[in-house]
Design a protein around this motif. Structure first.
Motif, PDB file in Angstrom:
ATOM      1  N   ARG A   6       0.939  -1.143   0.006  1.00 38.64           N
ATOM      2  CA  ARG A   6      -0.022  -0.036  -0.030  1.00 38.64           C
ATOM      3  C   ARG A   6       0.693   1.345   0.199  1.00 38.64           C
ATOM      4  O   ARG A   6       1.934   1.152   0.813  1.00 38.64           O
ATOM      5  CB  ARG A   6      -0.880  -0.135   1.324  1.00 38.64           C
ATOM      6  CG  ARG A   6      -0.232   0.094   2.538  1.00 38.64           C
ATOM      7  CD  ARG A   6      -1.269   0.024   3.726  1.00 38.64           C
ATOM      8  NE  ARG A   6      -0.620   0.273   4.935  1.00 38.64           N
ATOM      9  CZ  ARG A   6      -1.102   0.144   6.205  1.00 38.64           C
ATOM     10  NH1 ARG A   6      -2.312  -0.568   6.171  1.00 38.64           N
ATOM     11  NH2 ARG A   6      -0.579   0.019   7.314  1.00 38.64           N
ATOM     12  N   GLN A   7       0.364   2.252  -0.409  1.00 41.10           N
ATOM     13  CA  GLN A   7       0.946   3.511  -0.626  1.00 41.10           C
ATOM     14  C   GLN A   7       0.255   4.906  -0.119  1.00 41.10           C
ATOM     15  O   GLN A   7      -0.986   4.919  -0.625  1.00 41.10           O
ATOM     16  CB  GLN A   7       1.465   3.952  -1.866  1.00 41.10           C
ATOM     17  CG  GLN A   7       2.412   5.292  -2.071  1.00 41.10           C
ATOM     18  CD  GLN A   7       3.295   5.075  -3.195  1.00 41.10           C
ATOM     19  OE1 GLN A   7       2.817   4.610  -4.436  1.00 41.10           O
ATOM     20  NE2 GLN A   7       4.227   6.038  -3.214  1.00 41.10           N
ATOM     21  N   ALA A   8       0.443   5.333   1.045  1.00 37.06           N
ATOM     22  CA  ALA A   8      -0.235   6.435   1.678  1.00 37.06           C
ATOM     23  C   ALA A   8      -0.037   7.663   1.102  1.00 37.06           C
ATOM     24  O   ALA A   8       1.400   7.756   0.380  1.00 37.06           O
ATOM     25  CB  ALA A   8      -0.158   6.352   3.126  1.00 37.06           C
ATOM     26  N   PRO A   9      -0.924   8.635   0.829  1.00 35.43           N
ATOM     27  CA  PRO A   9      -0.355  10.009   0.272  1.00 35.43           C
ATOM     28  C   PRO A   9       0.780  10.448   0.771  1.00 35.43           C
ATOM     29  O   PRO A   9       0.922  10.646   2.099  1.00 35.43           O
ATOM     30  CB  PRO A   9      -1.697  10.906   0.428  1.00 35.43           C
ATOM     31  CG  PRO A   9      -2.859   9.880   0.735  1.00 35.43           C
ATOM     32  CD  PRO A   9      -2.199   8.753   1.359  1.00 35.43           C
TER      33      PRO A   9
ATOM     34  N   LYS B  39       3.672   9.132   0.975  1.00 39.55           N
ATOM     35  CA  LYS B  39       4.560   8.209   1.636  1.00 39.55           C
ATOM     36  C   LYS B  39       5.124   7.183   0.823  1.00 39.55           C
ATOM     37  O   LYS B  39       4.447   7.107  -0.334  1.00 39.55           O
ATOM     38  CB  LYS B  39       3.873   7.218   2.791  1.00 39.55           C
ATOM     39  CG  LYS B  39       3.522   8.505   3.938  1.00 39.55           C
ATOM     40  CD  LYS B  39       3.026   7.606   5.132  1.00 39.55           C
ATOM     41  CE  LYS B  39       2.712   8.572   6.330  1.00 39.55           C
ATOM     42  NZ  LYS B  39       2.310   7.961   7.680  1.00 39.55           N
TER      43      LYS B  39
ATOM     44  N   ARG C 298       5.891   3.268  -0.797  1.00 35.80           N
ATOM     45  CA  ARG C 298       5.103   2.171  -0.855  1.00 35.80           C
ATOM     46  C   ARG C 298       5.545   1.154   0.200  1.00 35.80           C
ATOM     47  O   ARG C 298       6.793   0.955   0.420  1.00 35.80           O
ATOM     48  CB  ARG C 298       5.400   1.514  -2.401  1.00 35.80           C
ATOM     49  CG  ARG C 298       4.274   0.425  -2.402  1.00 35.80           C
ATOM     50  CD  ARG C 298       4.140   0.045  -3.860  1.00 35.80           C
ATOM     51  NE  ARG C 298       3.931   1.053  -4.876  1.00 35.80           N
ATOM     52  CZ  ARG C 298       3.694   0.918  -6.116  1.00 35.80           C
ATOM     53  NH1 ARG C 298       3.778  -0.456  -6.640  1.00 35.80           N
ATOM     54  NH2 ARG C 298       3.111   1.825  -6.952  1.00 35.80           N
TER      55      ARG C 298
ATOM     56  N   THR D 271      -5.428   4.009   5.518  1.00 36.60           N
ATOM     57  CA  THR D 271      -5.758   4.939   4.068  1.00 36.60           C
ATOM     58  C   THR D 271      -4.568   4.789   2.926  1.00 36.60           C
ATOM     59  O   THR D 271      -3.330   4.838   3.621  1.00 36.60           O
ATOM     60  CB  THR D 271      -6.370   6.208   4.614  1.00 36.60           C
ATOM     61  OG1 THR D 271      -7.428   6.094   5.079  1.00 36.60           O
ATOM     62  CG2 THR D 271      -6.304   7.148   3.099  1.00 36.60           C
ATOM     63  N   GLY D 272      -5.130   4.616   1.560  1.00 37.19           N
ATOM     64  CA  GLY D 272      -3.965   4.354   0.570  1.00 37.19           C
ATOM     65  C   GLY D 272      -4.442   3.613  -0.333  1.00 37.19           C
ATOM     66  O   GLY D 272      -5.513   3.094  -0.486  1.00 37.19           O
TER      67      GLY D 272
ATOM     68  N   TYR E 132      -3.837   0.375  -2.506  1.00 35.81           N
ATOM     69  CA  TYR E 132      -3.483  -1.094  -2.089  1.00 35.81           C
ATOM     70  C   TYR E 132      -3.299  -1.670  -3.549  1.00 35.81           C
ATOM     71  O   TYR E 132      -4.127  -1.557  -4.538  1.00 35.81           O
ATOM     72  CB  TYR E 132      -4.456  -1.684  -1.593  1.00 35.81           C
ATOM     73  CG  TYR E 132      -4.583  -1.501   0.002  1.00 35.81           C
ATOM     74  CD1 TYR E 132      -4.922  -0.068   0.438  1.00 35.81           C
ATOM     75  CD2 TYR E 132      -3.966  -2.287   0.909  1.00 35.81           C
ATOM     76  CE1 TYR E 132      -4.969   0.129   1.831  1.00 35.81           C
ATOM     77  CE2 TYR E 132      -4.163  -2.016   2.234  1.00 35.81           C
ATOM     78  CZ  TYR E 132      -4.510  -0.718   2.851  1.00 35.81           C
ATOM     79  OH  TYR E 132      -4.506  -0.346   3.935  1.00 35.81           O
TER      80      TYR E 132
ATOM     81  N   LEU F  92      -8.047   2.024  -4.103  1.00 33.59           N
ATOM     82  CA  LEU F  92      -8.105   3.105  -3.084  1.00 33.59           C
ATOM     83  C   LEU F  92      -8.912   2.776  -2.162  1.00 33.59           C
ATOM     84  O   LEU F  92     -10.237   2.347  -2.127  1.00 33.59           O
ATOM     85  CB  LEU F  92      -8.478   4.206  -3.581  1.00 33.59           C
ATOM     86  CG  LEU F  92      -8.366   5.535  -2.821  1.00 33.59           C
ATOM     87  CD1 LEU F  92      -7.173   5.702  -2.122  1.00 33.59           C
ATOM     88  CD2 LEU F  92      -9.099   6.668  -3.501  1.00 33.59           C
TER      89      LEU F  92
ATOM     90  N   THR G 124      -9.920   4.197   1.677  1.00 34.84           N
ATOM     91  CA  THR G 124     -10.073   5.543   2.456  1.00 34.84           C
ATOM     92  C   THR G 124     -10.548   5.230   3.703  1.00 34.84           C
ATOM     93  O   THR G 124     -12.048   4.792   3.624  1.00 34.84           O
ATOM     94  CB  THR G 124     -10.799   6.623   1.570  1.00 34.84           C
ATOM     95  OG1 THR G 124     -10.012   6.816   0.217  1.00 34.84           O
ATOM     96  CG2 THR G 124     -10.665   7.776   2.615  1.00 34.84           C
TER      97      THR G 124
END
Length: 122
Positions: free
Chosen positions: A36-39, A41, A43, A89-90, A92, A117, A119
């Motif tokens: 996953r990668q959050a805004p 940040k 992966r 959140t992120g 996936y 996504l 959220t």
């Protein structure tokens, strides 16, 4: 090789979601991972499952809340996510490994899907 993740959405804290990954017809010989990668940040690794489901691994942040599983006859890998919180959140992504067993290193995964996504609102 094409992978497709689905099942994301907007949920409240404490809710559950199940993500699905169509991993491709020949995926039964390969491990699959979720990342996953959050805004803002990088992966990060979430979970991985070996070719036959016999070995699984999880990031500490999701252990005991998330479960990875697979149905090889459907070429599908799942990520059951329970007790979600805003830190989950992120976007996936599911990814298919070169080998039958894999870990958290993205270098082990040459094939990636487009992501779904998730959220989680507080």
């Amino acid at each position: 090789v094409q992978l497709q993740a689905s099942g994301g959405g907007l949920v409240q804290t404490g809710a559950s979601l199940r993500l699905s990954c169509a991993a491709g017809r020949t995926s039964s010989n390969n491990a699959v991972g979720w990342f996953r990668q959050a805004p803002g940040k990088e992966r990060e690794f979430v979970a991985a499952i070996s070719w036959n489901g016999g070995t699984t691994s999880y990031a500490d942040s999701v252990k005991d809340r998330f479960t990875i599983s697979r149905e090889n006859r459907k070429s599908t890998v799942y990520l059951q996510m329970n007790n979600l919180n805003p830190e989950d959140t992120g976007i996936y992504y599911c990814a298919r490994a070169r080998g039958a067993v894999s870990g958290s290193n993205t270098d082990q995964y040459p094939y990636w899907g487009q992501g779904t996504l998730v959220t989680v609102s507080s």
